[in-house]
Design a protein around this motif. Sequence first.
Motif, PDB file in Angstrom:
ATOM      1  N   VAL A   1      39.492 -31.039  15.123  1.00 38.06           N
ATOM      2  CA  VAL A   1      38.422 -31.653  15.908  1.00 38.06           C
ATOM      3  C   VAL A   1      37.224 -31.759  14.975  1.00 38.06           C
ATOM      4  O   VAL A   1      36.786 -30.765  14.384  1.00 38.06           O
ATOM      5  CB  VAL A   1      38.074 -30.821  17.147  1.00 38.06           C
ATOM      6  N   ILE A   2      36.691 -32.974  14.838  1.00 36.74           N
ATOM      7  CA  ILE A   2      35.726 -33.284  13.789  1.00 36.74           C
ATOM      8  C   ILE A   2      34.510 -33.985  14.378  1.00 36.74           C
ATOM      9  O   ILE A   2      34.637 -34.794  15.304  1.00 36.74           O
ATOM     10  CB  ILE A   2      36.390 -34.208  12.730  1.00 36.74           C
ATOM     11  N   ALA A   3      33.336 -33.687  13.844  1.00 35.00           N
ATOM     12  CA  ALA A   3      32.123 -34.427  14.191  1.00 35.00           C
ATOM     13  C   ALA A   3      31.302 -34.634  12.924  1.00 35.00           C
ATOM     14  O   ALA A   3      31.296 -33.788  12.026  1.00 35.00           O
ATOM     15  CB  ALA A   3      31.311 -33.690  15.249  1.00 35.00           C
ATOM     16  N   TYR A   4      30.612 -35.761  12.865  1.00 31.22           N
ATOM     17  CA  TYR A   4      29.827 -36.101  11.668  1.00 31.22           C
ATOM     18  C   TYR A   4      28.420 -35.512  11.737  1.00 31.22           C
ATOM     19  O   TYR A   4      27.771 -35.539  12.788  1.00 31.22           O
ATOM     20  CB  TYR A   4      29.737 -37.620  11.522  1.00 31.22           C
ATOM     21  N   SER A   5      27.941 -34.999  10.620  1.00 31.02           N
ATOM     22  CA  SER A   5      26.563 -34.544  10.521  1.00 31.02           C
ATOM     23  C   SER A   5      26.156 -34.468   9.054  1.00 31.02           C
ATOM     24  O   SER A   5      26.861 -33.861   8.236  1.00 31.02           O
ATOM     25  CB  SER A   5      26.398 -33.152  11.154  1.00 31.02           C
TER      26      SER A   5
ATOM     27  N   HIS B   1      29.126 -29.313  22.630  1.00 27.83           N
ATOM     28  CA  HIS B   1      28.274 -28.716  21.587  1.00 27.83           C
ATOM     29  C   HIS B   1      27.428 -29.784  20.900  1.00 27.83           C
ATOM     30  O   HIS B   1      26.250 -29.556  20.603  1.00 27.83           O
ATOM     31  CB  HIS B   1      29.140 -27.991  20.558  1.00 27.83           C
ATOM     32  N   CYS B   2      28.030 -30.951  20.646  1.00 27.40           N
ATOM     33  CA  CYS B   2      27.344 -32.012  19.906  1.00 27.40           C
ATOM     34  C   CYS B   2      26.534 -32.939  20.805  1.00 27.40           C
ATOM     35  O   CYS B   2      25.786 -33.789  20.299  1.00 27.40           O
ATOM     36  CB  CYS B   2      28.363 -32.852  19.126  1.00 27.40           C
ATOM     37  N   GLY B   3      26.715 -32.819  22.110  1.00 27.31           N
ATOM     38  CA  GLY B   3      26.070 -33.762  23.026  1.00 27.31           C
ATOM     39  C   GLY B   3      26.632 -35.157  22.855  1.00 27.31           C
ATOM     40  O   GLY B   3      25.930 -36.167  23.014  1.00 27.31           O
ATOM     41  N   SER B   4      27.926 -35.243  22.536  1.00 30.95           N
ATOM     42  CA  SER B   4      28.569 -36.517  22.223  1.00 30.95           C
ATOM     43  C   SER B   4      29.039 -37.249  23.477  1.00 30.95           C
ATOM     44  O   SER B   4      29.536 -36.631  24.414  1.00 30.95           O
ATOM     45  CB  SER B   4      29.767 -36.277  21.301  1.00 30.95           C
ATOM     46  N   GLN B   5      28.893 -38.576  23.460  1.00 28.32           N
ATOM     47  CA  GLN B   5      29.355 -39.409  24.573  1.00 28.32           C
ATOM     48  C   GLN B   5      30.487 -40.335  24.135  1.00 28.32           C
ATOM     49  O   GLN B   5      30.818 -41.288  24.831  1.00 28.32           O
ATOM     50  CB  GLN B   5      28.202 -40.236  25.138  1.00 28.32           C
TER      51      GLN B   5
ATOM     52  N   TYR C   1      31.899 -34.836   7.369  1.00 23.62           N
ATOM     53  CA  TYR C   1      32.713 -34.716   8.577  1.00 23.62           C
ATOM     54  C   TYR C   1      33.025 -33.240   8.765  1.00 23.62           C
ATOM     55  O   TYR C   1      33.811 -32.659   8.023  1.00 23.62           O
ATOM     56  CB  TYR C   1      33.987 -35.549   8.452  1.00 23.62           C
ATOM     57  N   ARG C   2      32.388 -32.630   9.732  1.00 24.73           N
ATOM     58  CA  ARG C   2      32.466 -31.191   9.927  1.00 24.73           C
ATOM     59  C   ARG C   2      33.583 -30.839  10.902  1.00 24.73           C
ATOM     60  O   ARG C   2      33.703 -31.444  11.962  1.00 24.73           O
ATOM     61  CB  ARG C   2      31.128 -30.649  10.402  1.00 24.73           C
ATOM     62  N   VAL C   3      34.391 -29.857  10.537  1.00 28.89           N
ATOM     63  CA  VAL C   3      35.536 -29.439  11.347  1.00 28.89           C
ATOM     64  C   VAL C   3      35.072 -28.370  12.337  1.00 28.89           C
ATOM     65  O   VAL C   3      34.675 -27.275  11.947  1.00 28.89           O
ATOM     66  CB  VAL C   3      36.678 -28.907  10.459  1.00 28.89           C
ATOM     67  N   PHE C   4      35.154 -28.700  13.625  1.00 25.67           N
ATOM     68  CA  PHE C   4      34.736 -27.769  14.671  1.00 25.67           C
ATOM     69  C   PHE C   4      35.888 -26.870  15.123  1.00 25.67           C
ATOM     70  O   PHE C   4      35.663 -25.759  15.601  1.00 25.67           O
ATOM     71  CB  PHE C   4      34.186 -28.547  15.874  1.00 25.67           C
ATOM     72  N   GLY C   5      37.100 -27.357  15.009  1.00 22.44           N
ATOM     73  CA  GLY C   5      38.270 -26.572  15.380  1.00 22.44           C
ATOM     74  C   GLY C   5      39.499 -27.188  14.764  1.00 22.44           C
ATOM     75  O   GLY C   5      39.517 -28.375  14.432  1.00 22.44           O
ATOM     76  N   GLU C   6      40.539 -26.371  14.581  1.00 23.27           N
ATOM     77  CA  GLU C   6      41.762 -26.881  13.957  1.00 23.27           C
ATOM     78  C   GLU C   6      42.924 -25.949  14.271  1.00 23.27           C
ATOM     79  O   GLU C   6      42.754 -24.873  14.844  1.00 23.27           O
ATOM     80  CB  GLU C   6      41.569 -27.006  12.445  1.00 23.27           C
TER      81      GLU C   6
ATOM     82  N   THR D   1      32.974 -37.846  18.529  1.00 22.22           N
ATOM     83  CA  THR D   1      33.726 -36.625  18.236  1.00 22.22           C
ATOM     84  C   THR D   1      35.163 -37.070  18.013  1.00 22.22           C
ATOM     85  O   THR D   1      35.705 -37.832  18.817  1.00 22.22           O
ATOM     86  CB  THR D   1      33.652 -35.635  19.405  1.00 22.22           C
ATOM     87  N   VAL D   2      35.789 -36.622  16.931  1.00 23.23           N
ATOM     88  CA  VAL D   2      37.110 -37.119  16.540  1.00 23.23           C
ATOM     89  C   VAL D   2      38.178 -36.044  16.749  1.00 23.23           C
ATOM     90  O   VAL D   2      38.008 -34.909  16.290  1.00 23.23           O
ATOM     91  CB  VAL D   2      37.119 -37.568  15.064  1.00 23.23           C
ATOM     92  N   LEU D   3      39.249 -36.419  17.430  1.00 23.45           N
ATOM     93  CA  LEU D   3      40.448 -35.578  17.459  1.00 23.45           C
ATOM     94  C   LEU D   3      41.443 -36.209  16.504  1.00 23.45           C
ATOM     95  O   LEU D   3      41.916 -37.319  16.747  1.00 23.45           O
ATOM     96  CB  LEU D   3      41.041 -35.482  18.865  1.00 23.45           C
ATOM     97  N   TYR D   4      41.725 -35.498  15.417  1.00 26.68           N
ATOM     98  CA  TYR D   4      42.659 -35.994  14.405  1.00 26.68           C
ATOM     99  C   TYR D   4      43.967 -35.228  14.548  1.00 26.68           C
ATOM    100  O   TYR D   4      44.025 -34.024  14.303  1.00 26.68           O
ATOM    101  CB  TYR D   4      42.051 -35.808  13.015  1.00 26.68           C
ATOM    102  N   VAL D   5      45.010 -35.925  14.986  1.00 18.67           N
ATOM    103  CA  VAL D   5      46.298 -35.274  15.266  1.00 18.67           C
ATOM    104  C   VAL D   5      47.430 -36.062  14.600  1.00 18.67           C
ATOM    105  O   VAL D   5      47.608 -37.251  14.834  1.00 18.67           O
ATOM    106  CB  VAL D   5      46.552 -35.167  16.793  1.00 18.67           C
ATOM    107  N   SER D   6      48.192 -35.363  13.762  1.00 16.04           N
ATOM    108  CA  SER D   6      49.292 -36.015  13.055  1.00 16.04           C
ATOM    109  C   SER D   6      50.370 -34.991  12.757  1.00 16.04           C
ATOM    110  O   SER D   6      50.306 -33.846  13.212  1.00 16.04           O
ATOM    111  CB  SER D   6      48.774 -36.636  11.752  1.00 16.04           C
ATOM    112  N   GLY D   7      51.359 -35.394  11.953  1.00 17.60           N
ATOM    113  CA  GLY D   7      52.432 -34.486  11.590  1.00 17.60           C
ATOM    114  C   GLY D   7      51.983 -33.352  10.696  1.00 17.60           C
ATOM    115  O   GLY D   7      52.579 -32.281  10.686  1.00 17.60           O
TER     116      GLY D   7
END
Length: 335
Positions: free
Chosen positions: A138-142, A251-255, A146-151, A127-133
């Motif tokens: 919040v992204i997960a692959y499926s 939600h994704c069951g990600s570890q 790359y699906r955006v779960f929140g932003e 699960t990816v947290l992408y944070v920049s200027g």
Amino acid sequence: MVVAVGFEGSANKVGVGIVRDGEVLSNVRDTYITPPGEGFQPSETARHHRAKVLDILRRALEEAKITPQDVDCICFTKGPGMAAPLTVMAVVARTVAQLWNKPLVGVNHCVGHIEMGRLITGAQNPTVLYVSGGNTQVIAYSRQCYRVFGETIDMAVGNCLDRFARVLKISNDPSPGYNIEQLAKEGKKFIQLPYVVKGMDVSFSGILSFIEKAARKKIAKGECTAADLCYSLQETVFAMLVEITERAMAHCGSQEVLIVGGVGCNKRLQEMMGVMAKERGAMLYATDMRFCIDNGAMIAQAGWEQFRSGGVTPLEDTWVTQRFRTDDVHVAWRE
């Protein structure tokens, strides 16, 4: 063996990176730094990139110990980002590609961050947290996306930090966010700020407005220090980010959780995310300033993946866009 050259210049960093089959051969960049209290304007940033990019390309080739004949493809940031700097870099990439007779690959900036993070850390399916200027997602692959779960529903977390740095007249060298992080370490008093999580999304504009007004009053009255405000802002916005990331992981069951983007360098954010990951029995992955801050190598790596899966961009499609969604990319190189 495929060699990819990547041009990045979507904001105030201009960089050229060279990657050969998962190995970073060079990663050269330069930052446009403005005086304290000022942001960077598109036109001035574009001029900076135009003045620096050819020297950076030369240095990248020398560091990688290759010649143009060794290159297989030219990759560039297609978006998202600031229009004028993006355009400068696209023009340079198109010119170099035609001079060297190489194919072009237009890369999504956000996907570049993710692929570089996966390469450097070895994370498999995080699960990816992408944070920049300019971005907060919040992204997960499926299924090859790359699906955006929140932003963020308004401004990016990095922009929020940068704009508060302007209020305090904090230096932009090496970056306002980095200097806020250092000042926050001296903070001792927590100032209550709005905490705005809306489902899986976050909002930072109201927090910024609140702390901008509070800063002038509280510092003038001696109720707190600039360090206290930096500390409070970091704790609040990072807690929001950890919350939505944990919800996506559940939600994704990600570890696995991977932090990418310029704000991802922040040690306090990494520490807070690490606590959450440990409580879930999960692994935290993060990179240092060489790879989490905008750089050419990340564009080369994503372009390398794209090129190997047949994703060449025709010359007539090498335009740029300020709004290029992460979830608009067909991730053909992943199963």
